[in-house]
Design a protein around this motif. Structure first.
Motif, mmCIF file in Angstrom:
data_model
loop_
_atom_site.group_PDB
_atom_site.id
_atom_site.type_symbol
_atom_site.label_atom_id
_atom_site.label_comp_id
_atom_site.label_asym_id
_atom_site.label_seq_id
_atom_site.Cartn_x
_atom_site.Cartn_y
_atom_site.Cartn_z
ATOM 1 N N ALA A 188 0.842 -1.200 0.000
ATOM 2 C CA ALA A 188 0.000 0.000 0.000
ATOM 3 C C ALA A 188 0.870 1.240 0.000
ATOM 4 N N GLY A 189 0.316 2.327 -0.544
ATOM 5 C CA GLY A 189 1.051 3.581 -0.516
ATOM 6 C C GLY A 189 0.319 4.725 -1.171
ATOM 7 N N HIS A 190 0.612 5.901 -0.742
ATOM 8 C CA HIS A 190 0.174 7.207 -1.243
ATOM 9 C C HIS A 190 -0.606 7.954 -0.154
ATOM 10 N N ASP A 191 -0.008 9.016 0.341
ATOM 11 C CA ASP A 191 -0.598 9.904 1.342
ATOM 12 C C ASP A 191 -0.797 9.261 2.712
ATOM 13 N N LEU A 192 -0.183 8.121 2.947
ATOM 14 C CA LEU A 192 -0.169 7.576 4.308
ATOM 15 C C LEU A 192 0.796 8.408 5.142
ATOM 16 N N ASN A 193 0.429 8.625 6.412
ATOM 17 C CA ASN A 193 1.268 9.454 7.271
ATOM 18 C C ASN A 193 1.177 8.974 8.713
ATOM 19 N N LEU A 194 1.859 9.680 9.623
ATOM 20 C CA LEU A 194 1.885 9.240 11.021
ATOM 21 C C LEU A 194 0.509 9.251 11.666
ATOM 22 N N ASP A 195 -0.387 10.094 11.177
ATOM 23 C CA ASP A 195 -1.717 10.179 11.767
ATOM 24 C C ASP A 195 -2.619 9.020 11.354
ATOM 25 N N ASN A 196 -2.499 8.562 10.099
ATOM 26 C CA ASN A 196 -3.474 7.578 9.607
ATOM 27 C C ASN A 196 -2.928 6.173 9.409
ATOM 28 N N ILE A 197 -1.619 5.977 9.567
ATOM 29 C CA ILE A 197 -1.016 4.692 9.204
ATOM 30 C C ILE A 197 -1.390 3.564 10.167
ATOM 31 N N ALA A 198 -1.471 3.857 11.466
ATOM 32 C CA ALA A 198 -1.722 2.778 12.429
ATOM 33 C C ALA A 198 -3.099 2.158 12.223
ATOM 34 N N PHE A 199 -4.116 2.985 12.039
ATOM 35 C CA PHE A 199 -5.474 2.469 11.820
ATOM 36 C C PHE A 199 -5.509 1.640 10.545
ATOM 37 N N PHE A 200 -4.868 2.124 9.494
ATOM 38 C CA PHE A 200 -4.854 1.390 8.229
ATOM 39 C C PHE A 200 -4.198 0.028 8.413
ATOM 40 N N ALA A 201 -3.073 -0.018 9.077
ATOM 41 C CA ALA A 201 -2.357 -1.275 9.261
ATOM 42 C C ALA A 201 -3.147 -2.267 10.102
ATOM 43 N N ARG A 202 -3.910 -1.767 11.080
ATOM 44 C CA ARG A 202 -4.733 -2.660 11.906
ATOM 45 C C ARG A 202 -5.935 -3.197 11.149
ATOM 46 N N GLN A 203 -6.488 -2.395 10.260
ATOM 47 C CA GLN A 203 -7.766 -2.727 9.633
ATOM 48 C C GLN A 203 -7.634 -3.481 8.306
ATOM 49 N N VAL A 204 -6.499 -3.377 7.652
ATOM 50 C CA VAL A 204 -6.333 -4.001 6.331
ATOM 51 C C VAL A 204 -5.555 -5.304 6.496
ATOM 52 N N PRO A 205 -6.187 -6.442 6.228
ATOM 53 C CA PRO A 205 -5.514 -7.729 6.410
ATOM 54 C C PRO A 205 -4.514 -8.009 5.293
ATOM 55 N N HIS A 206 -3.592 -8.917 5.589
ATOM 56 C CA HIS A 206 -2.639 -9.421 4.593
ATOM 57 C C HIS A 206 -1.642 -8.361 4.122
ATOM 58 N N LEU A 207 -1.541 -7.252 4.829
ATOM 59 C CA LEU A 207 -0.660 -6.169 4.404
ATOM 60 C C LEU A 207 0.796 -6.549 4.653
ATOM 61 N N LEU A 208 1.609 -6.470 3.604
ATOM 62 C CA LEU A 208 3.011 -6.853 3.687
ATOM 63 C C LEU A 208 3.949 -5.652 3.773
ATOM 64 N N GLU A 209 3.622 -4.564 3.063
ATOM 65 C CA GLU A 209 4.561 -3.459 2.936
ATOM 66 C C GLU A 209 3.821 -2.157 2.656
ATOM 67 N N VAL A 210 4.317 -1.076 3.233
ATOM 68 C CA VAL A 210 3.843 0.255 2.868
ATOM 69 C C VAL A 210 5.022 1.055 2.356
ATOM 70 N N SER A 211 4.767 1.876 1.351
ATOM 71 C CA SER A 211 5.780 2.758 0.784
ATOM 72 C C SER A 211 5.372 4.194 1.090
ATOM 73 N N ILE A 212 6.234 4.910 1.811
ATOM 74 C CA ILE A 212 5.892 6.257 2.270
ATOM 75 C C ILE A 212 7.055 7.191 1.969
ATOM 76 N N GLY A 213 6.741 8.309 1.322
ATOM 77 C CA GLY A 213 7.798 9.248 0.970
ATOM 78 C C GLY A 213 7.492 10.678 1.354
ATOM 79 N N HIS A 214 6.519 11.289 0.674
ATOM 80 C CA HIS A 214 6.270 12.716 0.852
ATOM 81 C C HIS A 214 5.988 13.068 2.313
ATOM 82 N N ALA A 215 5.042 12.363 2.916
ATOM 83 C CA ALA A 215 4.688 12.673 4.305
ATOM 84 C C ALA A 215 5.865 12.430 5.239
ATOM 85 N N LEU A 216 6.559 11.324 5.035
ATOM 86 C CA LEU A 216 7.667 10.979 5.929
ATOM 87 C C LEU A 216 8.765 12.040 5.879
#
Length: 237
Positions: A188-216
């Motif tokens: 997963a990736g695009h516009d994920l940031n420190l505010d929204n990443i934890a909820f996304f990771a908890r709620q989306v199953p089978h997630l292997l990797e996130v790619s984060i650039g601009h926000a980070l």
């Protein structure tokens, strides 16, 4: 634990703004890995306005974790990926003049094209991922292209997370389930940031990797790269 791949395009953008080698992209990548990143992502575009094709070649011998090269599979990009042989290539259907990625593949309409391109990468032993919108049909159809993974395009989640997190994440959960049902891995990736990443990771199953650039990189202007990478890993664990 979901793996964190840091997109370093913005570091290259800053370097290119002055025409020299400050900041030093290669040293920044070395440091980012020391700080705990589990992968490095680059997205070279034809105009080389941030990551240059030369950077991709140079990074091959620098990255010690996993190198992921994103981009639209035009002939020059395909040739670059086959030459560099990264750990993963992520196919993104962005136009040459796009400011940033803005849509996923229609994996039904473009199945034959994707099959052909992905076949070349698979023959070279390169893991492939396809950028897709949160649509279970697109995830299931992606399996017919021969790809190993999909990457969920998460802009809509980031846009609506602040008003209704559950509604924002629901299509991504369903798409991830659909991908897993046909044997595909999920990035997963695009516009994920420190505010929204934890909820996304908890709620989306089978997630292997996130790619984060601009926000980070933006968050690191205030908090520092080492600190921010640690904060992302904590939220993803």
């Amino acid at each position: 634990m979901v793996r964190l791949s840091v997109n370093v395009n913005k570091i290259a953008t800053l370097r290119n703004a002055r025409g020299g080698n400050v900041p030093d992209l290669l040293q920044a990548v070395r440091d980012i890995e020391v700080f705990g990143a589990q992968g490095i992502t680059i997205h070279p575009r034809p105009d080389e306005r941030h990551i240059r094709y030369r950077d991709a070649r140079d990074l091959k011998s620098v990255v010690g974790t996993e190198l992921n090269i994103e981009g639209n599979p035009i002939p020059a990009f395909v040739d670059l990926v086959l030459e560099v042989a990264p750990d993963q290539v992520t196919l993104v259907p962005d136009a040459p003049d796009a400011i940033t990625s803005n849509a996923g593949w229609d994996t039904v309409r473009h199945r034959d094209f994707l099959q052909e391109v992905i076949g070349k990468f698979r023959d070279a032993g390169i893991r492939t991922s396809i950028f897709v919108d949160p649509d279970p049909q697109m995830a299931r159809a992606a399996a017919e292209t021969g790809t190993d993974r999909i990457e969920l395009y998460t802009e809509s989640y980031a846009t609506h997370y602040g008003t209704d997190p559950e509604a924002a994440v629901k299509p991504f959960r369903e798409t991830a389930e659909a991908a897993a049902s046909v044997g595909l891995g999920v990035n997963a990736g695009h516009d994920l940031n420190l505010d929204n990443i934890a909820f996304f990771a908890r709620q989306v199953p089978h997630l292997l990797e996130v790619s984060i650039g601009h926000a980070l990189i933006c968050e690191s202007l205030y908090l520092g790269l080492e600190n921010v990478i640690g904060m992302y890993k904590n939220r993803l664990s």
